[in-house]
Every structure is written in C-alpha cells, then in structure tokens.
Design a protein around this motif. Structure first.
Motif, PDB file in Angstrom:
ATOM      1  N   SER A   1      42.344  52.715  51.034  1.00  0.00           N
ATOM      2  CA  SER A   1      41.618  52.604  52.493  1.00  0.00           C
ATOM      3  C   SER A   1      40.482  51.543  52.347  1.00  0.00           C
ATOM      4  O   SER A   1      40.158  50.835  53.341  1.00  0.00           O
ATOM      5  CB  SER A   1      41.035  54.024  52.613  1.00  0.00           C
ATOM      6  OG  SER A   1      40.256  54.402  51.859  1.00  0.00           O
ATOM      7  N   LYS A   2      39.733  51.458  51.429  1.00  0.00           N
ATOM      8  CA  LYS A   2      38.557  50.696  51.017  1.00  0.00           C
ATOM      9  C   LYS A   2      39.149  48.966  50.469  1.00  0.00           C
ATOM     10  O   LYS A   2      38.385  48.063  50.772  1.00  0.00           O
ATOM     11  CB  LYS A   2      37.222  50.996  50.280  1.00  0.00           C
ATOM     12  CG  LYS A   2      36.891  52.205  50.759  1.00  0.00           C
ATOM     13  CD  LYS A   2      35.648  52.797  50.218  1.00  0.00           C
ATOM     14  CE  LYS A   2      35.029  54.010  50.862  1.00  0.00           C
ATOM     15  NZ  LYS A   2      33.941  54.447  50.188  1.00  0.00           N
ATOM     16  N   GLY A   3      40.221  49.196  50.013  1.00  0.00           N
ATOM     17  CA  GLY A   3      40.684  47.730  49.712  1.00  0.00           C
ATOM     18  C   GLY A   3      40.192  47.081  48.297  1.00  0.00           C
ATOM     19  O   GLY A   3      40.105  46.008  48.017  1.00  0.00           O
ATOM     20  N   TYR A   4      39.730  47.926  47.357  1.00  0.00           N
ATOM     21  CA  TYR A   4      39.153  47.438  46.327  1.00  0.00           C
ATOM     22  C   TYR A   4      39.429  48.638  44.740  1.00  0.00           C
ATOM     23  O   TYR A   4      40.006  49.691  45.111  1.00  0.00           O
ATOM     24  CB  TYR A   4      37.536  47.249  46.242  1.00  0.00           C
ATOM     25  CG  TYR A   4      37.050  48.334  46.305  1.00  0.00           C
ATOM     26  CD1 TYR A   4      36.455  48.727  44.878  1.00  0.00           C
ATOM     27  CD2 TYR A   4      36.483  49.019  47.246  1.00  0.00           C
ATOM     28  CE1 TYR A   4      35.298  49.982  44.875  1.00  0.00           C
ATOM     29  CE2 TYR A   4      35.695  50.293  47.034  1.00  0.00           C
ATOM     30  CZ  TYR A   4      35.250  50.874  45.809  1.00  0.00           C
ATOM     31  OH  TYR A   4      34.474  51.880  46.014  1.00  0.00           O
ATOM     32  N   GLY A   5      39.459  47.903  43.874  1.00  0.00           N
ATOM     33  CA  GLY A   5      39.571  48.601  42.701  1.00  0.00           C
ATOM     34  C   GLY A   5      39.237  47.880  41.261  1.00  0.00           C
ATOM     35  O   GLY A   5      38.428  46.843  41.338  1.00  0.00           O
ATOM     36  N   PHE A   6      39.561  48.591  40.126  1.00  0.00           N
ATOM     37  CA  PHE A   6      39.408  47.917  38.932  1.00  0.00           C
ATOM     38  C   PHE A   6      40.316  47.817  37.916  1.00  0.00           C
ATOM     39  O   PHE A   6      41.425  48.861  37.895  1.00  0.00           O
ATOM     40  CB  PHE A   6      38.121  48.798  38.127  1.00  0.00           C
ATOM     41  CG  PHE A   6      36.820  48.766  38.980  1.00  0.00           C
ATOM     42  CD1 PHE A   6      35.939  47.726  38.963  1.00  0.00           C
ATOM     43  CD2 PHE A   6      36.365  49.625  40.146  1.00  0.00           C
ATOM     44  CE1 PHE A   6      34.768  47.518  39.534  1.00  0.00           C
ATOM     45  CE2 PHE A   6      35.358  49.520  40.684  1.00  0.00           C
ATOM     46  CZ  PHE A   6      34.395  48.503  40.511  1.00  0.00           C
ATOM     47  N   ILE A   7      40.534  46.859  37.207  1.00  0.00           N
ATOM     48  CA  ILE A   7      41.669  46.846  36.276  1.00  0.00           C
ATOM     49  C   ILE A   7      40.922  46.611  34.940  1.00  0.00           C
ATOM     50  O   ILE A   7      39.877  45.900  34.817  1.00  0.00           O
ATOM     51  CB  ILE A   7      42.386  45.576  36.361  1.00  0.00           C
ATOM     52  CG1 ILE A   7      43.107  45.622  37.886  1.00  0.00           C
ATOM     53  CG2 ILE A   7      43.540  45.333  35.483  1.00  0.00           C
ATOM     54  CD1 ILE A   7      43.679  44.261  38.191  1.00  0.00           C
TER      55      ILE A   7
ATOM     56  N   ILE B   1      37.584  44.966  35.275  1.00  0.00           N
ATOM     57  CA  ILE B   1      37.611  43.894  36.054  1.00  0.00           C
ATOM     58  C   ILE B   1      37.660  44.196  37.469  1.00  0.00           C
ATOM     59  O   ILE B   1      38.638  44.961  37.710  1.00  0.00           O
ATOM     60  CB  ILE B   1      38.323  42.612  35.791  1.00  0.00           C
ATOM     61  CG1 ILE B   1      38.006  42.138  34.220  1.00  0.00           C
ATOM     62  CG2 ILE B   1      38.280  41.360  36.578  1.00  0.00           C
ATOM     63  CD1 ILE B   1      39.343  41.377  33.554  1.00  0.00           C
ATOM     64  N   PHE B   2      36.991  43.887  38.508  1.00  0.00           N
ATOM     65  CA  PHE B   2      36.836  44.202  39.690  1.00  0.00           C
ATOM     66  C   PHE B   2      38.037  43.299  40.358  1.00  0.00           C
ATOM     67  O   PHE B   2      38.287  42.183  40.177  1.00  0.00           O
ATOM     68  CB  PHE B   2      35.741  43.703  40.564  1.00  0.00           C
ATOM     69  CG  PHE B   2      35.682  43.842  41.990  1.00  0.00           C
ATOM     70  CD1 PHE B   2      35.250  45.395  42.516  1.00  0.00           C
ATOM     71  CD2 PHE B   2      35.811  42.741  43.053  1.00  0.00           C
ATOM     72  CE1 PHE B   2      35.398  45.512  43.910  1.00  0.00           C
ATOM     73  CE2 PHE B   2      35.840  43.111  44.183  1.00  0.00           C
ATOM     74  CZ  PHE B   2      35.628  44.451  44.780  1.00  0.00           C
ATOM     75  N   VAL B   3      38.849  43.936  41.416  1.00  0.00           N
ATOM     76  CA  VAL B   3      39.763  43.425  42.018  1.00  0.00           C
ATOM     77  C   VAL B   3      39.960  43.918  43.630  1.00  0.00           C
ATOM     78  O   VAL B   3      39.360  44.981  44.016  1.00  0.00           O
ATOM     79  CB  VAL B   3      41.301  43.975  41.386  1.00  0.00           C
ATOM     80  CG1 VAL B   3      41.679  45.598  41.667  1.00  0.00           C
ATOM     81  CG2 VAL B   3      42.417  43.143  42.216  1.00  0.00           C
ATOM     82  N   HIS B   4      40.104  42.900  44.452  1.00  0.00           N
ATOM     83  CA  HIS B   4      40.029  43.317  45.782  1.00  0.00           C
ATOM     84  C   HIS B   4      41.395  42.978  46.725  1.00  0.00           C
ATOM     85  O   HIS B   4      42.189  42.427  45.894  1.00  0.00           O
ATOM     86  CB  HIS B   4      39.045  42.071  46.601  1.00  0.00           C
ATOM     87  CG  HIS B   4      38.474  42.397  47.921  1.00  0.00           C
ATOM     88  ND1 HIS B   4      39.415  42.031  49.017  1.00  0.00           N
ATOM     89  CD2 HIS B   4      37.737  43.186  48.503  1.00  0.00           C
ATOM     90  CE1 HIS B   4      38.941  42.513  50.231  1.00  0.00           C
ATOM     91  NE2 HIS B   4      37.996  43.332  49.846  1.00  0.00           N
ATOM     92  N   ILE B   5      41.612  43.739  47.655  1.00  0.00           N
ATOM     93  CA  ILE B   5      43.113  43.540  48.034  1.00  0.00           C
ATOM     94  C   ILE B   5      43.481  42.155  48.422  1.00  0.00           C
ATOM     95  O   ILE B   5      44.620  41.839  48.468  1.00  0.00           O
ATOM     96  CB  ILE B   5      43.016  44.619  49.315  1.00  0.00           C
ATOM     97  CG1 ILE B   5      44.489  45.026  49.742  1.00  0.00           C
ATOM     98  CG2 ILE B   5      42.446  43.894  50.565  1.00  0.00           C
ATOM     99  CD1 ILE B   5      44.566  46.204  50.424  1.00  0.00           C
ATOM    100  N   ASN B   6      42.446  41.145  48.650  1.00  0.00           N
ATOM    101  CA  ASN B   6      42.933  39.914  48.937  1.00  0.00           C
ATOM    102  C   ASN B   6      43.366  39.056  47.883  1.00  0.00           C
ATOM    103  O   ASN B   6      43.942  38.081  47.958  1.00  0.00           O
ATOM    104  CB  ASN B   6      41.635  39.147  49.589  1.00  0.00           C
ATOM    105  CG  ASN B   6      41.117  39.547  51.099  1.00  0.00           C
ATOM    106  OD1 ASN B   6      41.881  40.286  51.367  1.00  0.00           O
ATOM    107  ND2 ASN B   6      39.870  39.527  51.480  1.00  0.00           N
TER     108      ASN B   6
END
Length: 150
Positions: A99-105, A114-119
């Motif tokens: 729903s917010k479009g981000y996460g971490f790997i 490492i930060f990851v964005h839906i884009n």
C-alpha cells in the motif's frame, strides 16, 4: 478557666517564622563578617586539566600537547566510500508494504539492509522472496533498483 485560642498549627507556624527570622539574621551577620574579605582575581580563577576536570592549580606547561587545526573534527565523520560489487546482487525481501510502495531487502553477502521503492521493481515482490537487484546511492544511502524475483 478559659481555653487557649492558639491551636497546634498556629504554634507551629509561629515557631517556623521565628526560625526563619533567626536564620536570616545569621546569614546577615556572615555577610557582614565576610564583606571585608573580598576574594582576589587569582582566587576566583579555575583551570581545566587534560581530563576535563576543574582544578584550582594552573596546568603544567611541560605537559602541553599541540593539536593541528586540520585534525579537529566538528560534526559527524564522513562515511568511507564502500565499494559496491559490480553486477547484480542477491538478497531476501525482509519487509515490503504494497500500500505504501516501499520495503527492505537484506543482502545475502554483506547482510546489509537496503531500501527498495516500488518504482525500482521489475517483478512484483512480497516478503521472504529471493531477489536479484542492483544498487544506486540515494540521499539517505543505497537504494535497490532493477529488482527481479529469482
């Protein structure tokens, strides 16, 4: 025979008032006694030793250390440039919010988050997926781009 009009509380208040008055008089007498004994400038000086403690004795000039102005560091230290491995990296998605479009790997080799964005996604991902990705430096640190499911 009549009763006394003074209650216990009134007696206590009178005692406290007299006690404060005596203390005030004693302080006044101490100030008068010490009025002629003004401290000299040397008595008022305080020194700071090499450990940061305040003392009344001046520091020993033989123990003086010289410091270069370039060695003084104000603020936070700069991050050393970490060499990023060339080519795609492998990792596991530890958190991803659709729903917010981000996460971490979490990178499998360096254990770095490492930060990851839906884009930056090529395939749709969810938590605990094994992925390959590349990194680029963002404003707050490395960002994962070209993220693909394995």
């Amino acid at each position: 025979m009549g009763r006394s009009t003074e209650s216990f509380g009134k007696k206590e208040n009178e005692k406290n008032r007299l006690k404060k008055q005596k203390e005030k008089e004693q302080k006044k007498e101490e100030r008068k006694a010490n009025a002629g004994k003004a401290k000299s400038f040397e008595d008022m000086l305080a020194y700071v030793d090499e450990n940061g403690n305040i003392s009344s004795t001046p520091p020993d000039p033989s123990k003086k250390k010289t410091v270069n102005a370039e060695d003084i560091q104000i603020g936070i230290s700069r991050q050393e440039a970490v060499e990023q491995p060339e080519g795609p990296r492998n990792g596991t998605v530890t958190f991803f919010n659709d729903s917010k479009g981000y996460g971490f790997i979490k990178d499998t080799t360096t254990q770095e988050s490492i930060f990851v964005h839906i884009n930056g996604l090529v395939d749709a991902i969810k938590e605990n997926d094994k992925v390959t990705f590349e990194t680029e430096m963002g404003l707050k640190g490395p960002n994962a781009i070209k993220v693909k499911k394995v």
